[in-house]
Motif scaffolding. Structure first.
Motif, PDB file in Angstrom:
ATOM      1  N   PHE A 256       0.306  -1.053   0.029  1.00 36.13           N
ATOM      2  CA  PHE A 256      -0.035  -0.630   0.375  1.00 36.13           C
ATOM      3  C   PHE A 256       1.027   1.397   0.479  1.00 36.13           C
ATOM      4  O   PHE A 256       0.620   2.343  -0.676  1.00 36.13           O
ATOM      5  CB  PHE A 256      -0.974  -0.216   1.379  1.00 36.13           C
ATOM      6  CG  PHE A 256      -1.848   1.226   0.843  1.00 36.13           C
ATOM      7  CD1 PHE A 256      -3.114   1.384   0.698  1.00 36.13           C
ATOM      8  CD2 PHE A 256      -1.847   1.811   2.368  1.00 36.13           C
ATOM      9  CE1 PHE A 256      -3.600   2.267   0.538  1.00 36.13           C
ATOM     10  CE2 PHE A 256      -2.053   3.138   2.325  1.00 36.13           C
ATOM     11  CZ  PHE A 256      -3.428   3.243   1.855  1.00 36.13           C
ATOM     12  N   LEU A 257       1.309   1.345   0.255  1.00 38.34           N
ATOM     13  CA  LEU A 257       2.178   3.037   0.885  1.00 38.34           C
ATOM     14  C   LEU A 257       3.715   2.609  -0.247  1.00 38.34           C
ATOM     15  O   LEU A 257       3.672   4.039  -0.771  1.00 38.34           O
ATOM     16  CB  LEU A 257       3.859   2.814   2.358  1.00 38.34           C
ATOM     17  CG  LEU A 257       2.701   2.437   3.432  1.00 38.34           C
ATOM     18  CD1 LEU A 257       3.884   2.311   4.559  1.00 38.34           C
ATOM     19  CD2 LEU A 257       2.569   3.706   3.747  1.00 38.34           C
ATOM     20  N   TYR A 258       3.768   0.991  -0.270  1.00 33.92           N
ATOM     21  CA  TYR A 258       5.581   1.275  -2.069  1.00 33.92           C
ATOM     22  C   TYR A 258       4.045   2.229  -2.964  1.00 33.92           C
ATOM     23  O   TYR A 258       4.705   2.529  -3.875  1.00 33.92           O
ATOM     24  CB  TYR A 258       5.249  -0.198  -2.723  1.00 33.92           C
ATOM     25  CG  TYR A 258       6.355  -0.224  -3.334  1.00 33.92           C
ATOM     26  CD1 TYR A 258       7.172   0.670  -3.898  1.00 33.92           C
ATOM     27  CD2 TYR A 258       6.103  -0.378  -4.833  1.00 33.92           C
ATOM     28  CE1 TYR A 258       8.594   0.693  -4.378  1.00 33.92           C
ATOM     29  CE2 TYR A 258       6.622  -0.475  -5.907  1.00 33.92           C
ATOM     30  CZ  TYR A 258       7.804   0.024  -5.387  1.00 33.92           C
ATOM     31  OH  TYR A 258       8.282  -0.898  -6.801  1.00 33.92           O
ATOM     32  N   SER A 259       2.620   1.540  -3.000  1.00 35.00           N
ATOM     33  CA  SER A 259       1.942   2.349  -4.413  1.00 35.00           C
ATOM     34  C   SER A 259       1.728   3.688  -4.236  1.00 35.00           C
ATOM     35  O   SER A 259       1.369   4.401  -5.706  1.00 35.00           O
ATOM     36  CB  SER A 259       0.671   1.573  -4.442  1.00 35.00           C
ATOM     37  OG  SER A 259       0.092   2.117  -5.313  1.00 35.00           O
ATOM     38  N   PHE A 260       1.970   3.832  -3.619  1.00 31.54           N
ATOM     39  CA  PHE A 260       2.083   5.622  -3.037  1.00 31.54           C
ATOM     40  C   PHE A 260       2.676   6.053  -3.366  1.00 31.54           C
ATOM     41  O   PHE A 260       2.862   6.925  -4.257  1.00 31.54           O
ATOM     42  CB  PHE A 260       1.590   6.278  -1.226  1.00 31.54           C
ATOM     43  CG  PHE A 260       1.111   7.750  -1.119  1.00 31.54           C
ATOM     44  CD1 PHE A 260       0.231   8.683  -1.481  1.00 31.54           C
ATOM     45  CD2 PHE A 260       2.255   8.280  -0.589  1.00 31.54           C
ATOM     46  CE1 PHE A 260       0.778   9.556  -1.890  1.00 31.54           C
ATOM     47  CE2 PHE A 260       2.595   9.857  -0.855  1.00 31.54           C
ATOM     48  CZ  PHE A 260       1.322  10.233  -0.564  1.00 31.54           C
TER      49      PHE A 260
END
Length: 343
Positions: A256-260
């Motif tokens: 989730f954080l990487y996608s952001f």
């Protein structure tokens, strides 16, 4: 009617709701949810209830043969427009040659449904059966959803039930349940039952109450704390996770954080990134307000820092898989990542 070699879940459901059924359906793939949905719809709707006793047969791949299936499919319906033959767990079926021959000239009055889970039906295993079946029938591959496809799936499912949801509530559901679509739908249905008839809207408070996931300590809140460079809140969430391992881990939060930050890098180099509307269009977010975190992110993280953060994500991801990491635990890795991002 002419058939395509492949088709979509929505197009098949549209056909069947219009009362159009093909002679052969091959439903295969790694995601069982859509296979079960399509086969269940055929079982419940292709025949009138009074016709099912004599004209609907359900078989299991481990308990039958291709020859028996072909013989059944060649039969005629009894006082009905069609007969339905559903083969479940077809991945356990052997000797597909008889079905290959049947697919050359299938019965128009038979709806043969092959449910093959845990992978696709290969030519090595089934010969030309899939290609032949596609001529007059339908071949559908049910693929596992990627992480970024899960929130839209939840939103669309809720919308189909006449219900809206706050973005944070959607991410809480996805984060807690994961990519098991059958379980995801089951948990959403549990939430839907709890809603009043009027003003149906899923909020973080409702998700917390009905599913049992914290509205204050989750990846959505951690992302917002990082975007706003709120170190106190970010490390408070990480500390909570460290003390409550059942709530989440680095493995659940990393994608989730990487996608952001991947999207943030795209936003940095977009030709027009001055407004929420233009950034939302570049990132295909669907609504301008969804670009707000990226506008804040571009102010707080330069393009060069964003690139360094993405590189750090890859390093941490490798470490979670044991590469160059003999004994550092998941939560320690999360602390290392968050510290690097914020400093």
């Amino acid at each position: 009617m002419a058939a395509k070699t492949s088709t979509t879940y929505d197009s098949l459901m549209k056909e069947m709701r219009a009362g159009q059924y093909r002679p052969i359906y091959i439903l295969m793939g790694d995601e069982p949810y859509y296979i079960d949905q399509l086969s269940a719809y055929i079982a419940d709707n292709a025949l009138q209830p009074e016709d099912r006793d004599f004209n609907q047969t359900v078989l299991y791949g481990l308990d039958t043969t291709a020859a028996e299936i072909a013989d059944l499919a060649k039969g005629y319906p009894m006082m009905a427009e069609r007969q339905v033959v559903i083969v479940k767990e077809a991945q356990n079926l052997r000797s597909w040659d008889k079905l290959e021959k049947y697919a050359e000239h299938p019965m128009e009055s038979t709806v043969l449904v092959i449910c093959h889970k845990n992978g696709v039906l290969s030519e090595k295993k089934a010969g030309k059966f899939v290609k032949l079946a596609a001529v007059s029938g339908a071949v559908f591959e049910s693929k596992k959803m990627r992480d970024n496809e899960l929130p839209p799936f939840v939103e669309n499912y809720l919308r189909s039930k006449g219900t809206a949801a706050e973005p944070k509530a959607v991410h809480m559901i996805v984060e807690h349940i994961g990519s098991d679509l059958a379980r995801l739908v089951s948990e959403i249905d549990k939430v839907l039952i709890s809603l009043p008839e009027e003003g149906r809207r899923v909020t973080p408070e409702i998700v917390e109450r009905e599913i049992g996931v914290s509205k204050d300590y989750n990846s959505f809140e951690l992302r917002d704390a990082i975007v706003n460079k709120d170190s106190l809140k970010a490390f408070k969430i990480v500390k909570f996770l460290d003390s409550n391992p059942k709530t989440g881990s680095v493995y659940a939060f990393l994608p989730f954080l990487y996608s952001f930050f991947q999207n943030l890098m795209v936003a940095h180099y977009a030709p027009n990134n001055r407004s929420e509307e233009s950034v939302a269009q570049t990132l295909d977010l669907g609504a301008a307000w969804k670009a707000r975190p990226y506008m804040i992110g571009m102010r707080n993280y330069s393009a060069s820092k964003t690139l360094q953060i993405i590189s750090k994500f890859r390093e941490i991801d490798a470490k979670t898989k044991g590469l160059d990491n003999p004994n550092t635990g998941a939560n320690e890795l999360m602390k290392e990542l968050v510290f690097f991002i914020l400093n």
